[in-house]
Design a protein around this motif. Structure first.
Motif, PDB file in Angstrom:
ATOM      1  N   SER A 252     -10.031   2.402  -2.713  1.00 16.95           N
ATOM      2  CA  SER A 252     -10.082   3.110  -3.999  1.00 16.95           C
ATOM      3  C   SER A 252      -9.079   4.272  -3.984  1.00 16.95           C
ATOM      4  O   SER A 252      -8.671   4.755  -5.033  1.00 16.95           O
ATOM      5  N   LYS A 253      -8.669   4.677  -2.802  1.00 14.71           N
ATOM      6  CA  LYS A 253      -7.688   5.766  -2.676  1.00 14.71           C
ATOM      7  C   LYS A 253      -6.246   5.237  -2.704  1.00 14.71           C
ATOM      8  O   LYS A 253      -5.302   6.006  -2.713  1.00 14.71           O
TER       9      LYS A 253
ATOM     10  N   PRO B  39      -7.739   6.304   4.808  1.00 14.76           N
ATOM     11  CA  PRO B  39      -9.061   6.766   4.368  1.00 14.76           C
ATOM     12  C   PRO B  39     -10.136   5.712   4.649  1.00 14.76           C
ATOM     13  O   PRO B  39      -9.924   4.528   4.400  1.00 14.76           O
ATOM     14  N   VAL B  40     -11.253   6.178   5.164  1.00 16.16           N
ATOM     15  CA  VAL B  40     -12.309   5.245   5.551  1.00 16.16           C
ATOM     16  C   VAL B  40     -13.599   5.611   4.813  1.00 16.16           C
ATOM     17  O   VAL B  40     -13.896   6.787   4.605  1.00 16.16           O
ATOM     18  N   HIS B  41     -14.308   4.568   4.369  1.00 15.60           N
ATOM     19  CA  HIS B  41     -15.596   4.800   3.716  1.00 15.60           C
ATOM     20  C   HIS B  41     -16.563   3.754   4.268  1.00 15.60           C
ATOM     21  O   HIS B  41     -16.281   2.560   4.213  1.00 15.60           O
TER      22      HIS B  41
ATOM     23  N   THR C 132       0.829  -1.209   0.000  1.00 12.57           N
ATOM     24  CA  THR C 132       0.000   0.000   0.000  1.00 12.57           C
ATOM     25  C   THR C 132       0.858   1.250   0.000  1.00 12.57           C
ATOM     26  O   THR C 132       2.000   1.232   0.464  1.00 12.57           O
ATOM     27  N   THR C 133       0.317   2.319  -0.568  1.00  8.69           N
ATOM     28  CA  THR C 133       0.976   3.620  -0.437  1.00  8.69           C
ATOM     29  C   THR C 133       0.135   4.542   0.449  1.00  8.69           C
ATOM     30  O   THR C 133       0.410   5.731   0.556  1.00  8.69           O
ATOM     31  N   LEU C 134      -0.909   3.969   1.064  1.00 10.78           N
ATOM     32  CA  LEU C 134      -1.740   4.784   1.961  1.00 10.78           C
ATOM     33  C   LEU C 134      -0.907   5.215   3.169  1.00 10.78           C
ATOM     34  O   LEU C 134      -0.021   4.491   3.610  1.00 10.78           O
ATOM     35  N   ASP C 135      -1.209   6.376   3.671  1.00 14.70           N
ATOM     36  CA  ASP C 135      -0.554   6.853   4.886  1.00 14.70           C
ATOM     37  C   ASP C 135      -1.203   6.134   6.077  1.00 14.70           C
ATOM     38  O   ASP C 135      -2.377   6.356   6.372  1.00 14.70           O
TER      39      ASP C 135
END
Ligand code: 4AD
Ligand code: MG
Length: 467
Positions: free
Chosen positions: A195-196, A186-188, A178-181
């Motif tokens: 998707s982010k 991010p939460v949905h 992952t490249t998410l921080d």
């Protein structure tokens, strides 16, 4: 000094005496007396050292002081017949240049402790030891032999992805990519919003290239993969790595019998190749760590591997326990996955040769294996080896669209994510089979090393990802 071409140590040791030579390498040892020093020099081209004879008449005390274990040297001199035992030729040094000194007080390999365990703690330097030199050369020879074996048979080397969204084995022990921080995920709707993420979906490092391999095999017939594989199993055993290399051949029109034949031919070829091309290194490992090694390698060549069904193997193991012939840490009964103690009992005690186990309970194997008519077993095969247990896992694949989809549903897996894979059964499906050989498991067998961390240059295991 550069006027003559440098020869590698391996080449020097095979050369006729009488010529002027240039050698370069690292000092293994220095011994001698006031008049003459004997330096064992190694450059990694062979397990054997070239002996440098340095007269103290020619070389200053200061220079000789710098020639310590681990230092790098350039030596010019005459290749002469050796009077000492152990080598045919040696170099009568005329010029020596120390390329890099090596502080004996600090050099980690200077220590008396040369246990494999200690060497793991200095893994960045252990490649310089005789042991790891031997292992690395054998590892290379096996990689080369693998490509040669398949190339000679007309297989295509298929490069399967390392980053993937599929969990090929359905075991779930994947490393997420992952490249998410991670401090601000991010939460949905209460769930991580992939998707982010970089690929717009959840992705991981591959646990196997098989599913993509099947796409290749059902297009060009016979393929193999050979690449790194990642498993986040938290098993700290001498046989598991978090990052290991796997060879996965996949063949259209092969049934399980063809698959077993290929697997047996393949490992025998590799063992024979090692005996033919790595004799010095194998002898070194045999003499230093495991004096049964050469015999064990020979022993798998001449015989046919035992083929036995899982069900029959359970009967054998249960009988052995009932008769008090063996005690297992893990109980065994029909439906359990074998532990290495069970595998080794079958191979080492009961059959006394490599074993190919087949027809496992479907619940302990992956979704893609061909279902047998009995409704409870699948056409899988594991190749078990002495001292190690499983080195190969494979199967005939389920070729029927209907049965495959039914099994995916039964296991609660997502058909949607596997549509691309299911298409192989939808369009021109064919019987096909394949297997995966764990490269480091093979190397455990071939080198006789007891711990998988000692057959890969930079092991990755739980809590260990140095360098
Ligand atoms: O039995 P496995 O999980 O089979 C597969 O991955 C199939 N997709 C192969 C195929 O049919 N194409 O793994 C295959 C082999 C094992 O037999 C073992 O030798 C090795 O990979 N292996 C490991 N080696 C080192 N460390 C680990 N954590 C390993 N897990 C499996
Ligand atoms: Mg397996």
């Amino acid at each position: 000094m550069e006027a003559i071409r440098r020869k590698k140590v391996k080449e020097l040791l095979a050369s006729e005496p009488g010529t002027e030579v240039l050698a370069k390498g690292w000092v293994r040892t220095k011994r001698g007396n006031k008049q003459v020093k004997f330096i064992a020099l190694n450059d990694g081209s062979t397990i054997n050292n070239i002996q440098i004879v340095a007269s103290t008449d020619i070389f200053s005390e200061d220079l000789i002081k710098d020639i310590t274990t681990g230092a790098s040297l350039e030596v010019r001199g005459k290749l002469v017949e050796s009077l000492g035992s152990g080598q045919a030729v040696e170099i009568q040094a005329e010029e020596i240049k120390v390329l890099g000194t090596c502080d004996p007080m600090r050099f980690p390999l200077q220590k008396k402790d040369t246990s494999l365990e200690y060497l793991r703690s200095v893994a960045h330097m252990r490649l310089r030891t005789n042991t790891f030199g031997a292992v690395l050369r054998i590892r290379h020879a096996m990689a080369f032999a693998i490509h040669k074996f398949f190339n000679d048979k007309g297989f295509v080397y298929l490069h399967t992805p390392l980053i993937t969204e599929s969990d090929a084995e359905g075991a779930g022990d994947m490393f997420q990519v992952t490249t998410l921080d991670l401090t601000k995920v991010p939460v949905h709707n209460g769930k991580v919003d992939f998707s982010k993420d970089f690929f717009g979906k959840k992705t991981s490092l591959t646990v196997s290239g098989q599913l993509e391999g099947e796409l290749g095999a059902t297009a060009v017939g016979e393929i193999y993969t050979f690449g790194p594989t990642f498993r986040a199993e938290n098993s700290n055993t001498p046989r598991h790595l978090a990052e290991f290399w796997m060879i996965e051949p996949e063949m259209a029109f092969y049934d399980i019998e063809d698959n077993m034949e290929l697997a047996e031919e393949f490992v025998k070829y590799l063992v024979q190749y090692a005996l033919d091309h790595c004799a010095d290194d194998l002898k070194f490992l045999n003499d230093k760590y495991d004096d049964g090694l050469l015999e064990r390698l020979q022993s798998v060549l001449g015989i046919a591997f035992e083929r036995v069904t899982y069900t029959r193997a359970v009967e054998i193991l249960e009988a052995a326990v009932a008769e008090g012939k063996v005690q297992f840490e893990y109980p065994v009964h029909w439906g359990t996955d074998f532990q290495s103690e069970h595998e080794r009992y079958l191979v080492e005690k009961y059959f006394g040769k490599p074993v190919i186990l087949t027809d496992f309970p479907k619940d302990i194997k992956a979704f893609y294996m061909k279902q047998n008519e009995d409704g409870r077993t699948v056409r899988g095969m594991d190749v078990l080896f002495p001292k190690i247990g499983e080195i190969i896992g494979g199967s005939e694949r389920e070729a029927s669209l209907e049965k495959l989809e039914q099994r995916i549903d039964e296991l609660g897996m997502s058909r949607k994510n596997l549509e691309w894979y299911i298409d192989t059964r939808r369009y021109g499906t064919v019987p096909h089979s394949g297997f995966g050989l764990g490269f480091e498991r093979l190397l455990l067998f071939v080198t006789g090393m007891a711990n998988i961390r000692d057959v890969i240059p930079f092991p990755r295991t739980p809590k260990n990802a140095e360098f």
